[in-house]
Motif scaffolding. Structure first.
Motif: not given
Length: 184
Positions: A168-174
């Protein structure tokens, strides 16, 4: 601990507790607010197969044995937990910040809250590597407990939840990479 002296409020803590009580009716013994004292928690741990903490957590990078979960009166520390021998313990879910964060000086030694729960007897521990968002914590807990209620093993439940968040949020690993499972 939706409210903790000296720390920001965690409205998600109440949401997590409410969702747990709804998912497992009659099986939840809740300590919240002023009831969640260090001694009350220590007294309940020997009879709890599963335990869930929705509170603030802090990792001591210079003295990992002082990493702690913030409660109503005094913190629950790594040292408090390692002195326990909990024979019925199965799952500890630490929905708090930095509960699996290693020491800055001893990165190869795993002294943190998650390992302390394992030393106390918990076979499975769900913890976090860094600070987490309160809203995300509620979503993660809900997804993991839904999988557990369906019979999914704890490690697989965490994996499934993290993968779904990553998709869902591939660019937000945090947001999704902090949660982990330790145990057998």
């Amino acid at each position: 601990m939706p409210t903790t002296a000296g720390a920001p409020d965690l409205p998600g803590a109440l949401a997590e507790t409410t969702a747990l009580a709804a998912r497992f009716p009659g099986q939840i013994d809740v300590l919240t607010g002023e009831q969640a004292t260090r001694q009350a928690v220590l007294d309940r741990l020997p009879t709890a197969r599963w335990t869930h903490f929705a509170c603030h957590g802090t990792a001591s990078l210079t003295d990992p044995s002082q990493s702690q979960l913030l409660l109503a009166d005094q913190p629950l520390t790594v040292l408090d937990l390692t002195r326990r021998h909990l024979h019925h313990a199965q799952l500890a879910f630490l929905s708090a910040c930095e509960t699996a964060r290693p020491s800055a000086q001893l990165t190869d030694e795993a002294i943190h809250l998650a390992s302390a729960f394992q030393l106390a007897g918990y076979r499975h521990v769900i913890a976090t590597l860094w600070p987490i968002n309160d809203i995300t914590a509620v979503e993660v807990a809900g997804s993991i407990y839904a999988a557990l209620a369906d019979g999914t093993a704890p490690a697989a439940a965490v994996h499934q939840t993290v993968r779904n968040l990553r998709d869902y949020l591939p660019r937000a690993p945090s947001v999704w990479a902090s949660h982990l499972h330790t145990g057998a």
